[in-house]
Design a protein around this motif. Structure first.
Motif, PDB file in Angstrom:
ATOM      1  N   ARG A  25      -1.462  34.568  15.517  1.00  0.00           N
ATOM      2  CA  ARG A  25      -0.502  33.561  15.095  1.00  0.00           C
ATOM      3  C   ARG A  25      -1.103  32.581  14.095  1.00  0.00           C
ATOM      4  O   ARG A  25      -0.416  32.091  13.194  1.00  0.00           O
ATOM      5  CB  ARG A  25       0.042  32.820  16.321  1.00  0.00           C
ATOM      6  CG  ARG A  25       0.961  33.692  17.167  1.00  0.00           C
ATOM      7  CD  ARG A  25       1.624  32.936  18.311  1.00  0.00           C
ATOM      8  NE  ARG A  25       0.719  32.726  19.433  1.00  0.00           N
ATOM      9  CZ  ARG A  25       0.265  31.560  19.827  1.00  0.00           C
ATOM     10  NH1 ARG A  25       0.628  30.457  19.163  1.00  0.00           N
ATOM     11  NH2 ARG A  25      -0.538  31.451  20.874  1.00  0.00           N
ATOM     12  N   SER A  26      -2.402  32.323  14.211  1.00  0.00           N
ATOM     13  CA  SER A  26      -3.065  31.425  13.266  1.00  0.00           C
ATOM     14  C   SER A  26      -3.081  32.026  11.864  1.00  0.00           C
ATOM     15  O   SER A  26      -2.802  31.334  10.874  1.00  0.00           O
ATOM     16  CB  SER A  26      -4.502  31.142  13.727  1.00  0.00           C
ATOM     17  OG  SER A  26      -4.517  30.473  14.966  1.00  0.00           O
ATOM     18  N   ALA A  27      -3.426  33.296  11.785  1.00  0.00           N
ATOM     19  CA  ALA A  27      -3.481  33.965  10.485  1.00  0.00           C
ATOM     20  C   ALA A  27      -2.120  33.944   9.804  1.00  0.00           C
ATOM     21  O   ALA A  27      -2.004  33.629   8.607  1.00  0.00           O
ATOM     22  CB  ALA A  27      -3.970  35.399  10.657  1.00  0.00           C
ATOM     23  N   TYR A  28      -1.082  34.240  10.566  1.00  0.00           N
ATOM     24  CA  TYR A  28       0.248  34.284   9.964  1.00  0.00           C
ATOM     25  C   TYR A  28       0.837  32.896   9.738  1.00  0.00           C
ATOM     26  O   TYR A  28       1.730  32.727   8.897  1.00  0.00           O
ATOM     27  CB  TYR A  28       1.173  35.169  10.802  1.00  0.00           C
ATOM     28  CG  TYR A  28       0.965  36.624  10.466  1.00  0.00           C
ATOM     29  CD1 TYR A  28       1.673  37.217   9.430  1.00  0.00           C
ATOM     30  CD2 TYR A  28       0.009  37.379  11.143  1.00  0.00           C
ATOM     31  CE1 TYR A  28       1.450  38.544   9.090  1.00  0.00           C
ATOM     32  CE2 TYR A  28      -0.216  38.701  10.811  1.00  0.00           C
ATOM     33  CZ  TYR A  28       0.507  39.282   9.778  1.00  0.00           C
ATOM     34  OH  TYR A  28       0.274  40.595   9.432  1.00  0.00           O
ATOM     35  N   ALA A  29       0.327  31.909  10.450  1.00  0.00           N
ATOM     36  CA  ALA A  29       0.726  30.526  10.168  1.00  0.00           C
ATOM     37  C   ALA A  29       0.224  30.120   8.787  1.00  0.00           C
ATOM     38  O   ALA A  29       0.948  29.467   8.015  1.00  0.00           O
ATOM     39  CB  ALA A  29       0.170  29.587  11.233  1.00  0.00           C
ATOM     40  N   ALA A  30      -1.000  30.507   8.472  1.00  0.00           N
ATOM     41  CA  ALA A  30      -1.561  30.218   7.147  1.00  0.00           C
ATOM     42  C   ALA A  30      -0.776  30.941   6.057  1.00  0.00           C
ATOM     43  O   ALA A  30      -0.431  30.351   5.026  1.00  0.00           O
ATOM     44  CB  ALA A  30      -3.032  30.623   7.096  1.00  0.00           C
ATOM     45  N   VAL A  31      -0.470  32.214   6.297  1.00  0.00           N
ATOM     46  CA  VAL A  31       0.285  32.997   5.316  1.00  0.00           C
ATOM     47  C   VAL A  31       1.687  32.418   5.127  1.00  0.00           C
ATOM     48  O   VAL A  31       2.193  32.323   3.997  1.00  0.00           O
ATOM     49  CB  VAL A  31       0.371  34.477   5.761  1.00  0.00           C
ATOM     50  CG1 VAL A  31       1.324  35.261   4.862  1.00  0.00           C
ATOM     51  CG2 VAL A  31      -1.012  35.116   5.743  1.00  0.00           C
ATOM     52  N   LEU A 238      -4.042  24.240  18.665  1.00  0.00           N
ATOM     53  CA  LEU A 238      -4.251  23.501  17.432  1.00  0.00           C
ATOM     54  C   LEU A 238      -4.903  24.375  16.360  1.00  0.00           C
ATOM     55  O   LEU A 238      -4.877  24.030  15.176  1.00  0.00           O
ATOM     56  CB  LEU A 238      -5.115  22.267  17.690  1.00  0.00           C
ATOM     57  CG  LEU A 238      -4.479  21.168  18.551  1.00  0.00           C
ATOM     58  CD1 LEU A 238      -5.483  20.057  18.818  1.00  0.00           C
ATOM     59  CD2 LEU A 238      -3.227  20.618  17.893  1.00  0.00           C
ATOM     60  N   THR A 239      -5.463  25.512  16.780  1.00  0.00           N
ATOM     61  CA  THR A 239      -6.013  26.459  15.809  1.00  0.00           C
ATOM     62  C   THR A 239      -4.913  26.924  14.863  1.00  0.00           C
ATOM     63  O   THR A 239      -5.131  27.066  13.648  1.00  0.00           O
ATOM     64  CB  THR A 239      -6.617  27.681  16.526  1.00  0.00           C
ATOM     65  OG1 THR A 239      -7.481  27.247  17.574  1.00  0.00           O
ATOM     66  CG2 THR A 239      -7.394  28.556  15.556  1.00  0.00           C
ATOM     67  N   VAL A 240      -3.734  27.147  15.413  1.00  0.00           N
ATOM     68  CA  VAL A 240      -2.586  27.566  14.602  1.00  0.00           C
ATOM     69  C   VAL A 240      -2.245  26.483  13.588  1.00  0.00           C
ATOM     70  O   VAL A 240      -2.030  26.760  12.399  1.00  0.00           O
ATOM     71  CB  VAL A 240      -1.370  27.862  15.499  1.00  0.00           C
ATOM     72  CG1 VAL A 240      -0.173  28.290  14.658  1.00  0.00           C
ATOM     73  CG2 VAL A 240      -1.703  28.925  16.536  1.00  0.00           C
TER      74      VAL A 240
END
Length: 359
Positions: A25-31, A238-240
């Motif tokens: 979810r973190s990776a796709y939050a950035a994208v 919070l990483t997301v």
């Protein structure tokens, strides 16, 4: 939101199991934040230009900045949109830290928006009167700290120092004014730093990444025990947010890189400073924030030193404050100042992460 909607359907479609993983979810939050910036950025720039939402350039600043006159401001709206949508889509909305972070982001963003709007309306570099602006920041910070205190855990009021394993003090109720100082100070420090094309947005990226690592480690019992840092289960989400912050910063930097097509204005700088401050509070890295955001600290200190020395001795320590303008006055090209401050920000990032092991 997507986690709450799709993860319960995993029995029917096993692929939805990936939504339980913070890393996914973190990776796709950035994208997502990056994509929203690319999608709405050109539209927002056109709208702001059409409405004459132009940055008013200080006449006493470096002469090279006069060429920036007419560049639209309030680009922080792009950051608020991309970051908020990304967080709501990918972060666990049942996590209290999600909503505290959003309150901080949007609350400080609203204060900045009013300030920017008044500057544009009055065609002056002076926006919201200082006493009103400061009072609004203090009241919002008080609200955030009361919510944090009420929803606190065993570590909330404890003060941790870098390089030390154990807390040095339980602040009790004094944690509220302490946290207010962190929030107001950080929001204003980022605001002061936002003076050159790409400077603040690039540094926010360098601050978001170490906080992403800290949030993830603090939310994992095994990692936290190994590094002997406080275990904070809620902080993992919070990483997301931190990855979304990185994506939003990169997306805005695409348009804010020299020569800037848009400035973030107080709408962006105050909101970003506020959310960084609240992340530091929720991950119990309030003092480490001084190192992680070292460049922001130096910029704020340069202004304080300049004002104090001028009032006491009638002399200026720097050619101009904040610090980035001092180097411009010395003849450094704007791009050189920005890149070198980014490098310094990278060094602070490395140093801050090293403290997790050296304790």
């Amino acid at each position: 939101m997507l986690k709450e909607l799709l993860l319960p359907l995993v029995s029917r479609f096993s692929a939805f199991n990936v939504f339980q993983y913070i890393t996914f979810r973190s990776a796709y939050a950035a994208v997502t934040a990056l994509f929203i910036s690319f999608l709405f950025g050109p539209w927002l720039i056109r709208k702001l230009k059409n409405r004459k939402a132009e940055q008013v350039i200080r006449e006493d600043g470096p002469a090279t900045h006069l060429a920036k006159s007419g560049t639209p401001t309030m680009g922080g709206l792009m950051i608020l949109l991309s970051l908020s949508v990304s967080v709501l889509l990918w972060q666990d909305i049942s996590n209290s830290f999600t909503w505290i972070a959003l309150i901080s982001l949007l609350g400080f963003g609203l204060i900045g928006f009013v300030d920017d709007y008044l500057k544009i309306f009055r065609k002056s570099s002076e926006g919201l009167q200082a006493r009103f602006k400061f009072s609004a920041q203090v009241l919002l910070s008080l609200l955030i700290m009361v919510v944090l205190y009420i929803n606190g855990n065993a570590h909330t009021t404890l003060l941790y120092l870098p390089f030390l394993k154990n807390p040095v003090l339980d602040m009790g109720l004094f944690y509220i004014p302490f946290g207010m100082l962190i929030l107001v100070g950080t929001s204003n420090a980022v605001n002061l730093t936002d003076g050159l094309d790409g400077l603040a947005s690039g540094l926010i990226l360098l601050v978001g990444l170490p906080f992403a690592a800290i949030s993830y480690i603090s939310g994992r019992a095994d990692f936290a025990a190994y590094l002997q840092i406080p275990y904070l289960p809620e902080s993992a989400e919070l990483t997301v947010l931190c990855f979304a912050l990185a994506g939003a910063s990169i997306g805005f930097l695409w348009y804010n890189a020299h020569p800037a097509e848009i400035f973030m204005g107080d709408t962006g700088s105050l909101s970003l400073g506020g959310v960084i401050g609240v992340i530091a509070l929720m991950t119990k890295k309030e003092i480490l924030l001084v190192i992680i955001g070292g460049v922001f600290v130096l910029e704020a200190l340069s202004v304080i030193i300049q004002v104090v020395f001028f009032k006491l001795r009638g002399k200026r320590v720097f050619r101009m404050a904040p610090l980035h303008h001092h180097f411009e006055k010395k003849g450094w090209d704007e791009t050189k100042v920005v890149v070198r401050f980014w490098i310094l920000g990278g060094l602070f990032t490395i140093l801050s992460l090293s403290t997790l092991k050296i304790q």
